[in-house]
Structures are given as structure tokens and as C-alpha cells.
Design a protein around this motif. Structure first.
Motif, short mmCIF file in Angstrom:
data_model
loop_
_atom_site.label_atom_id
_atom_site.label_comp_id
_atom_site.label_asym_id
_atom_site.label_seq_id
_atom_site.Cartn_x
_atom_site.Cartn_y
_atom_site.Cartn_z
N ILE A 70 -0.72 -1.20 4.74
CA ILE A 70 -1.10 -2.58 4.44
C ILE A 70 -0.10 -3.21 3.47
O ILE A 70 0.68 -2.53 2.81
CB ILE A 70 -2.50 -2.67 3.82
N THR A 71 -0.16 -4.53 3.42
CA THR A 71 0.50 -5.31 2.38
C THR A 71 -0.59 -5.89 1.49
O THR A 71 -1.61 -6.37 1.99
CB THR A 71 1.34 -6.45 2.98
N LEU A 72 -0.38 -5.84 0.19
CA LEU A 72 -1.36 -6.37 -0.75
C LEU A 72 -0.89 -7.73 -1.25
O LEU A 72 0.19 -7.84 -1.83
CB LEU A 72 -1.53 -5.40 -1.92
N VAL A 160 -0.50 1.41 0.63
CA VAL A 160 0.05 0.13 0.20
C VAL A 160 1.57 0.22 0.21
O VAL A 160 2.16 0.97 -0.57
CB VAL A 160 -0.46 -0.24 -1.21
N ARG A 161 2.20 -0.55 1.10
CA ARG A 161 3.65 -0.51 1.26
C ARG A 161 4.36 -1.60 0.47
O ARG A 161 5.51 -1.45 0.06
CB ARG A 161 4.01 -0.64 2.73
N ILE A 187 18.46 -6.32 -9.16
CA ILE A 187 17.26 -7.13 -9.25
C ILE A 187 16.06 -6.22 -8.96
O ILE A 187 16.03 -5.53 -7.94
CB ILE A 187 17.28 -8.30 -8.24
N THR A 188 15.08 -6.24 -9.84
CA THR A 188 13.91 -5.39 -9.65
C THR A 188 13.08 -5.91 -8.49
O THR A 188 12.55 -7.02 -8.54
CB THR A 188 13.05 -5.35 -10.92
N HIS A 189 12.97 -5.13 -7.44
CA HIS A 189 12.20 -5.55 -6.27
C HIS A 189 11.33 -4.42 -5.72
O HIS A 189 10.72 -4.57 -4.67
CB HIS A 189 13.14 -6.04 -5.16
N ILE A 202 6.86 1.09 -3.38
CA ILE A 202 6.12 -0.13 -3.05
C ILE A 202 7.03 -1.30 -3.37
O ILE A 202 7.62 -1.37 -4.45
CB ILE A 202 4.79 -0.21 -3.83
N TYR A 203 7.20 -2.20 -2.43
CA TYR A 203 8.16 -3.29 -2.56
C TYR A 203 7.46 -4.58 -2.99
O TYR A 203 6.36 -4.89 -2.52
CB TYR A 203 8.89 -3.52 -1.23
#
Length: 234
Positions: A70-72, A160-161, A187-189, A202-203
């Protein structure tokens, strides 16, 4: 017509106990009362609890089936002094206990509001399937409890991806807190999902439609609409 919350509260109570009387009083024209569609907005709702919604997480797990990724999505939502009439129990419920009609009338008469204060914003989390069309609200908080929710989802074998949010300053600061996970990133991603059975990434993803809307509003407000971004003559 904008109704005072006390009038809505009184109308809901009256209609619940004397439905015919309420209809007659409203149709007589002697007194103005909220229409049925207005009252339905306070009665047609799904019961929910503050914090993590374990019932919805269980439902999410069932609907995902074998497609567990899933995407949160999370965003700050402005709330009003809302309340709902619960037919099953006859209670008026909201984010806090709102008290009785008599106490509300007493507050109005004395001019002293003794009711507890409501939060003005909540952080709402919604889970959306990556490989399915499943979409459910899983939690809402008055503070950021991001990793607490991640742990609950992962314990239910929901993977959670990624996390999607807008460019609000609080979200940017939250993302920067994870800079130490991948120090080589300019860059923090991304961050390490420590609650996964086997730690994985987790992106953090920007809400592109929101960014486009913000860009559009900035351009529009700089050229002839409300001119809120147009430099002053001085």
C-alpha cells in the motif's frame, strides 16, 4: 441559512422523539427549523474512534487479499465543532462529549461556555492499495503518530511502501528527520521501515496534484483575481 449548533442539537432531539410534531412545526411556517436534508448530514455517518482504526485495518487486510502493498497518504484536515446523532444509542457524539441540550441553553443564557475546547485540525491517514483499488481511512490524530500507525499496519502484514503528503512545512521537517537513514542522498526522500519483518525502504512522495494546484493558485492570485500576491504600488 446558517444554524447555531445548539439549534441543530435541539432539532435532532425533537425530531428523534416527536417526528410528526417536528414536521408539523416546520411546515406551519410559525417557526423556522432546519430541513430534513440538513439534519441528515448530521445523522448519516460511519462511527469511528480517535487514533488508529483497528476495525478498518482488519477490513483493509481482507480487501487487499494477496496484494498486500500500500501507499499511505496523510494530510491535515480542518474540522469544525461537529457532532452526530447516533440512532442506535440515541446519543449525540463528536470529537468530544458535547453535553445535553439543557446545558447548551444554560451556556447561551449565562454567556459562559463551560464546554471543553475542540481541536481545530486533525491529521488524517488513508491507505491506498498499489496493486488494487482498495482505499480506506485507517487513522486520524491531533498529533503526528506516523510510525505508530506504520507498526500497526506491518503487524497485520500490510506492507507500507511509500508515504504521500503535500509540501507543508511540517511535512518537510518530518521528512528531514530521516536524513540519517541514507546519508549519501542529496535530498532526503526515503527512510528505513524498521517495523517491517525484514527492514526495507519507505519512500516519501510529494502530492503532485496538490503542488500543481498551489502553482496555479499562485499564478492566478498574481494576475487580476484577488491580487493577494501582487506587489503594492509603494
Amino acid at each position: 441559512m446558517k444554524w447555531h449548533p445548539m439549534i441543530i442539537r435541539w432539532a435532532l432531539t425533537l425530531r428523534a422523539h416527536f417526528s410528526f410534531t417536528y414536521t408539523y412545526m416546520r411546515s406551519s411556517g410559525f417557526i423556522s427549523l432546519p430541513a430534513e436534508p440538513t439534519l441528515k448530514t448530521y445523522t448519516s455517518y460511519r462511527s469511528f474512534k480517535y487514533g488508529i482504526d483497528n476495525d478498518n485495518i482488519s477490513l483493509l487486510s481482507e480487501q487487499l487479499g494477496s496484494k498486500r502493498s500500500i501507499t499511505l497518504l496523510h494530510d491535515e484536515v480542518k474540522i469544525k465543532e461537529g457532532f452526530f446523532y447516533q440512532k442506535s444509542s440515541g446519543e449525540l457524539t463528536g470529537f468530544i462529549e458535547i453535553g445535553s441540550v439543557n446545558s447548551a441553553l444554560g451556556n447561551l443564557e449565562t454567556g459562559i461556555d463551560s464546554s471543553p475546547k475542540l481541536a481545530t485540525h486533525v491529521l488524517c491517514f488513508m491507505a491506498r492499495g498499489i496493486l488494487s483499488k482498495t482505499c480506506l481511512q485507517v487513522a486520524h490524530f491531533t498529533t503526528n503518530c506516523f510510525w505508530d500507525l506504520i507498526s500497526h499496519l506491518e503487524l497485520n502484514d500490510i506492507y507500507v511502501r511509500s508515504s504521500v503528503s503535500d509540501g507543508a512545512s511540517t511535512n518537510r521537517k518530518f521528512i528531514k528527520l530521516h536524513a540519517s537513514d541514507y546519508r549519501k542522498d542529496e535530498i532526503t526522500h526515503r527512510a528505513i521501515n524498521i517495523f517491517a519483518q525484514h527492514p526495507r525502504t519507505i519512500y516519501f512522495v510529494s502530492d503532485v496534484p496538490h503542488l500543481l494546484k498551489t502553482t496555479r493558485n499562485c499564478i492566478e492570485n498574481s494576475h487580476g483575481n484577488c491580487n493577494s500576491r501582487k506587489p503594492s504600488a509603494s
